[in-house]
Design a protein around this motif. Sequence first.
Motif, PDB file in Angstrom:
ATOM      1  N   ALA A 304     -48.375 -86.307 -13.838  1.00 37.35           N
ATOM      2  CA  ALA A 304     -47.607 -85.704 -15.055  1.00 37.35           C
ATOM      3  C   ALA A 304     -48.255 -85.059 -15.787  1.00 37.35           C
ATOM      4  CB  ALA A 304     -47.534 -87.532 -16.000  1.00 37.35           C
ATOM      5  N   VAL A 305     -47.468 -84.622 -16.383  1.00 36.91           N
ATOM      6  CA  VAL A 305     -48.142 -82.857 -16.901  1.00 36.91           C
ATOM      7  C   VAL A 305     -49.124 -83.435 -18.242  1.00 36.91           C
ATOM      8  CG1 VAL A 305     -47.335 -80.778 -18.002  1.00 36.91           C
ATOM      9  CG2 VAL A 305     -45.665 -81.512 -15.615  1.00 36.91           C
ATOM     10  N   PRO A 306     -50.044 -83.203 -18.135  1.00 41.72           N
ATOM     11  CA  PRO A 306     -50.284 -83.136 -19.385  1.00 41.72           C
ATOM     12  C   PRO A 306     -50.668 -82.122 -20.490  1.00 41.72           C
ATOM     13  CG  PRO A 306     -52.207 -82.218 -17.619  1.00 41.72           C
ATOM     14  CD  PRO A 306     -50.840 -82.005 -17.011  1.00 41.72           C
ATOM     15  N   PRO A 307     -49.925 -82.669 -21.952  1.00 43.13           N
ATOM     16  CA  PRO A 307     -49.222 -82.353 -22.997  1.00 43.13           C
ATOM     17  C   PRO A 307     -49.661 -80.253 -23.212  1.00 43.13           C
ATOM     18  CG  PRO A 307     -51.216 -84.134 -23.814  1.00 43.13           C
ATOM     19  CD  PRO A 307     -51.310 -83.544 -22.073  1.00 43.13           C
ATOM     20  N   ALA A 308     -48.830 -80.095 -23.448  1.00 39.74           N
ATOM     21  CA  ALA A 308     -49.182 -78.444 -24.153  1.00 39.74           C
ATOM     22  C   ALA A 308     -50.195 -78.032 -24.486  1.00 39.74           C
ATOM     23  CB  ALA A 308     -48.261 -78.758 -24.486  1.00 39.74           C
ATOM     24  N   LYS A 309     -51.046 -79.171 -25.960  1.00 36.25           N
ATOM     25  CA  LYS A 309     -51.563 -78.694 -26.722  1.00 36.25           C
ATOM     26  C   LYS A 309     -53.129 -79.450 -26.715  1.00 36.25           C
ATOM     27  CE  LYS A 309     -49.129 -78.660 -30.766  1.00 36.25           C
ATOM     28  NZ  LYS A 309     -48.330 -79.003 -32.004  1.00 36.25           N
ATOM     29  N   ASN A 310     -53.342 -79.986 -25.613  1.00 33.08           N
ATOM     30  CA  ASN A 310     -54.558 -80.375 -25.016  1.00 33.08           C
ATOM     31  C   ASN A 310     -54.545 -80.553 -23.065  1.00 33.08           C
ATOM     32  OD1 ASN A 310     -56.989 -82.401 -24.302  1.00 33.08           O
ATOM     33  ND2 ASN A 310     -56.758 -83.147 -25.988  1.00 33.08           N
ATOM     34  N   GLY A 311     -55.007 -79.904 -22.518  1.00 37.39           N
ATOM     35  CA  GLY A 311     -55.446 -79.277 -21.291  1.00 37.39           C
ATOM     36  C   GLY A 311     -56.706 -80.034 -20.340  1.00 37.39           C
ATOM     37  N   ASP A 312     -57.190 -81.460 -21.011  1.00 32.42           N
ATOM     38  CA  ASP A 312     -57.897 -82.086 -20.393  1.00 32.42           C
ATOM     39  C   ASP A 312     -57.933 -82.576 -19.145  1.00 32.42           C
ATOM     40  OD1 ASP A 312     -60.172 -81.789 -22.494  1.00 32.42           O
ATOM     41  OD2 ASP A 312     -59.759 -83.337 -23.601  1.00 32.42           O
ATOM     42  N   TYR A 313     -56.631 -82.618 -19.216  1.00 36.45           N
ATOM     43  CA  TYR A 313     -56.538 -83.640 -18.040  1.00 36.45           C
ATOM     44  C   TYR A 313     -55.606 -82.307 -16.703  1.00 36.45           C
ATOM     45  CZ  TYR A 313     -57.276 -88.303 -17.864  1.00 36.45           C
ATOM     46  OH  TYR A 313     -57.555 -89.674 -18.145  1.00 36.45           O
ATOM     47  N   ALA A 314     -55.175 -81.097 -17.164  1.00 38.41           N
ATOM     48  CA  ALA A 314     -55.235 -80.199 -16.316  1.00 38.41           C
ATOM     49  C   ALA A 314     -56.122 -79.666 -15.127  1.00 38.41           C
ATOM     50  CB  ALA A 314     -54.625 -79.160 -17.193  1.00 38.41           C
ATOM     51  N   TRP A 315     -57.678 -79.848 -15.924  1.00 38.01           N
ATOM     52  CA  TRP A 315     -58.642 -79.601 -15.712  1.00 38.01           C
ATOM     53  C   TRP A 315     -58.875 -80.643 -14.733  1.00 38.01           C
ATOM     54  CZ3 TRP A 315     -61.177 -75.518 -15.721  1.00 38.01           C
ATOM     55  CH2 TRP A 315     -60.559 -73.938 -16.661  1.00 38.01           C
ATOM     56  N   ILE A 316     -59.354 -81.830 -14.841  1.00 39.51           N
ATOM     57  CA  ILE A 316     -59.968 -83.322 -13.791  1.00 39.51           C
ATOM     58  C   ILE A 316     -58.589 -82.906 -12.869  1.00 39.51           C
ATOM     59  CG2 ILE A 316     -59.350 -85.829 -13.930  1.00 39.51           C
ATOM     60  CD1 ILE A 316     -59.520 -85.668 -17.453  1.00 39.51           C
ATOM     61  N   GLN A 317     -57.246 -82.677 -12.885  1.00 39.95           N
ATOM     62  CA  GLN A 317     -56.289 -82.985 -12.149  1.00 39.95           C
ATOM     63  C   GLN A 317     -56.807 -81.812 -10.769  1.00 39.95           C
ATOM     64  OE1 GLN A 317     -52.647 -82.486 -13.720  1.00 39.95           O
ATOM     65  NE2 GLN A 317     -51.789 -84.148 -13.698  1.00 39.95           N
ATOM     66  N   HIS A 318     -57.153 -80.801 -11.823  1.00 37.83           N
ATOM     67  CA  HIS A 318     -57.192 -79.090 -10.650  1.00 37.83           C
ATOM     68  C   HIS A 318     -58.520 -79.946 -10.008  1.00 37.83           C
ATOM     69  CE1 HIS A 318     -58.416 -75.511  -9.532  1.00 37.83           C
ATOM     70  NE2 HIS A 318     -59.717 -75.411 -10.141  1.00 37.83           N
ATOM     71  N   MET A 319     -59.374 -80.362 -10.291  1.00 36.65           N
ATOM     72  CA  MET A 319     -61.333 -80.706  -9.818  1.00 36.65           C
ATOM     73  C   MET A 319     -60.358 -81.372  -8.526  1.00 36.65           C
ATOM     74  SD  MET A 319     -64.172 -80.177 -12.058  1.00 36.65           S
ATOM     75  CE  MET A 319     -65.071 -80.181 -11.781  1.00 36.65           C
ATOM     76  N   VAL A 320     -60.106 -82.823  -8.707  1.00 30.71           N
ATOM     77  CA  VAL A 320     -59.680 -83.717  -7.963  1.00 30.71           C
ATOM     78  C   VAL A 320     -59.052 -83.034  -7.067  1.00 30.71           C
ATOM     79  CG1 VAL A 320     -58.368 -85.584  -7.841  1.00 30.71           C
ATOM     80  CG2 VAL A 320     -59.577 -85.941  -9.459  1.00 30.71           C
ATOM     81  N   SER A 321     -58.102 -82.145  -7.063  1.00 31.64           N
ATOM     82  CA  SER A 321     -57.074 -81.792  -5.799  1.00 31.64           C
ATOM     83  C   SER A 321     -58.083 -80.675  -4.802  1.00 31.64           C
ATOM     84  CB  SER A 321     -56.440 -80.575  -6.093  1.00 31.64           C
ATOM     85  OG  SER A 321     -55.065 -81.360  -7.511  1.00 31.64           O
ATOM     86  N   THR A 322     -59.325 -80.356  -5.406  1.00 31.19           N
ATOM     87  CA  THR A 322     -60.115 -79.538  -4.830  1.00 31.19           C
ATOM     88  C   THR A 322     -61.122 -80.313  -3.813  1.00 31.19           C
ATOM     89  OG1 THR A 322     -61.780 -78.869  -6.402  1.00 31.19           O
ATOM     90  CG2 THR A 322     -59.865 -77.188  -6.235  1.00 31.19           C
TER      91      THR A 322
END
Length: 500
Positions: A304-322
Motif C-alpha cells: 500500500a501507499v504509506p500515509p502522506a503525513k507519516n513516511g515511516d513505512y516509505a523508508w521500510i519499503q525502500h530498504m526492503v526493496s534494496t
Amino acid sequence: MTLIPTQPQHLTQQQLERALWNAANALRGPVDPGDFKAYVFPVMFYKWICDTWIYEYNRSISEFDEDFVEDHTFQIPDGAHWADVINTPQNVGAKLADVLLRLVEANPEKLDGVFGDVNWANKERLPESALLELLDAFDRIKLDPSSISGDVLGSAYEYLLREFAEASGKKAGEFYTPRSVVHLLTKILDPKAGESVADPACGSAGILVEVSNAVRAGGGDPAQLRLYGQEINLTTSAIAKMNLYLHGAIDPHIYRGDTLRDPKLTVDGKLMRFDVTAANPPFSLQGWGADGWSADPWGRALGAVPPAKNGDYAWIQHMVSTMKDGTGRAGIIMPHGVLFRGGAEQKIRQELIERDLLEAVIGLPKNLFYSTSIPVCILVFRAEKPVERLGKVLFIDADRRFVPGKNQNTMSDDDIETVSIGYHTGLDVDGPDGVDVRLVDRTELAEHRYDLNIGLYIKRETAVEANVEEAIIRMREAADALDAARAALDEKLKAAGFDA
C-alpha cells in the motif's frame, strides 16, 4: 629534495579531545552551538589533509629520495597548503574559501561537496577574529599518522559529534544516532569483509563507521567493504564523508539528495541491491512524497501507499526493496507506532509478513535518543530467513536493558551483548534484567490482524507502562478520524445547501 619540518606530538585521546573542543569554543558567541559542526569539521578535515600530505611527502623522501606526488591520499595545489592560509595577513576567510575550492577541483571524486556551503568570507556571519582563533587552535596540533593514530582521530571526531549533539539539543537527531544503538544494530546484521553496505539516511555516517569497526574487530579487512550512503542535508552529508575518511575508509560513496523522492544509489535504471542495509531514518516524516508513491518508478510501494503525513513505512519499503537476493538483510530503527498503526500501514505489515521478509522485532529502552524520549524498536528483514525462522517472526523485549543517564539513557556493552545473544539464538536470556524472546508463528500474527505490538506476544508485569505510547497514538488516530469525518460532513451539508 628536503624534508618539511614537522613536530610529532603523540597526543592522547583526552588531550586531542580537549584541543578539539577548545577549537570549537573559539566560535562561541558569534556562532550558535548548533552550527559549530558546519565550521569546525571542514577546518579539522582540511588540517588533517595538509598534515597527512606532509607526512606522506617526508616518508617518500626518506624511503625513495624523491616525492611521488601520485601517492598522496589527496592532491594539494601550490598555494593551498595549511601554511598558506595560516600566514595570510588579512581577509583570511576569503583565502580559506579559495583554498578549499581549489582542493575540491584537484580531488573532484573524493572531495566534491565535502566542505559544505559555509561562506567563509562573510565577516558578518563569522568575524575574522573568531576564524583566526579557530585556525590557531588547529595550528597548535598535528593530525598526521605519526602524531595521532586513525583510531584516536576517529574517536575524537565521534567525541565532537556527541558534544555538538548535546549543544544542539533536538537538532541532534538530524545527524547523530547514539553509538550504543548503532553498535547493537551492527552486531545484529553482522557485516563481513567484501560485502556491500548502505545507509539511505546516513546522517554523519555513524552506522557505516561502526560497520567498518565491526569488520576490523572481527579480524576482517574493512578496506574490502563497499560503503554507500545518501543524506538530504548538505552540511550533514559533508560531515559523513569526512567522518568516513578520518576513520580510514578508502572509497566511500556518499550522495546528497532525497532518498524517497530521488534515490541516488541506482545502477542501470534500477535500485542498487546490498548485502546489508541499515538506517535510523527521520521518524514520522511529513511531506515525504506520497503523491507519486503508487506509481513509484522504483517499485517500492509494497502492499500500500504509506500515509502522506507519516513516511515511516516509505523508508521500510525502500530498504526492503534494496536487499540483495539471498544474502540481503536490513535493520531499521523505528518508533513503536510502526508496529500497530492501522490503515495503509497495517496492509504493508501484512504484505511484508506474508512475503516472509520480517525476521525480528526488537523493542529497545526509552530515552536513548537526543531527539525523542519515546522507546524505539529495531525491525530486522531478510531476503532469505534461516530455515528455523521461516513463517515466523522473532520478538525481543529489551526495554529493561539500559544504564540511566542525566539527559539520555544508554546501553552498556553487556546490555548490547545480551540483546545480541537473544537475537542470534532465539532464546530468552534469563535473569531479572535479561531479555524476553519469543518466536511467533505467522498464523498467530494473522489472528491479531498483523499487529506487532510486542506486548501481545510477550507478557510482562510492566506491559501497561510499555503500552502508553500505543494508547497515545491510537487516541491521536481516533481524533484525526473524527476530524476527518466532521470535515466530510461539513462538505456534504454545504453541498446540500446547509450552512454549517
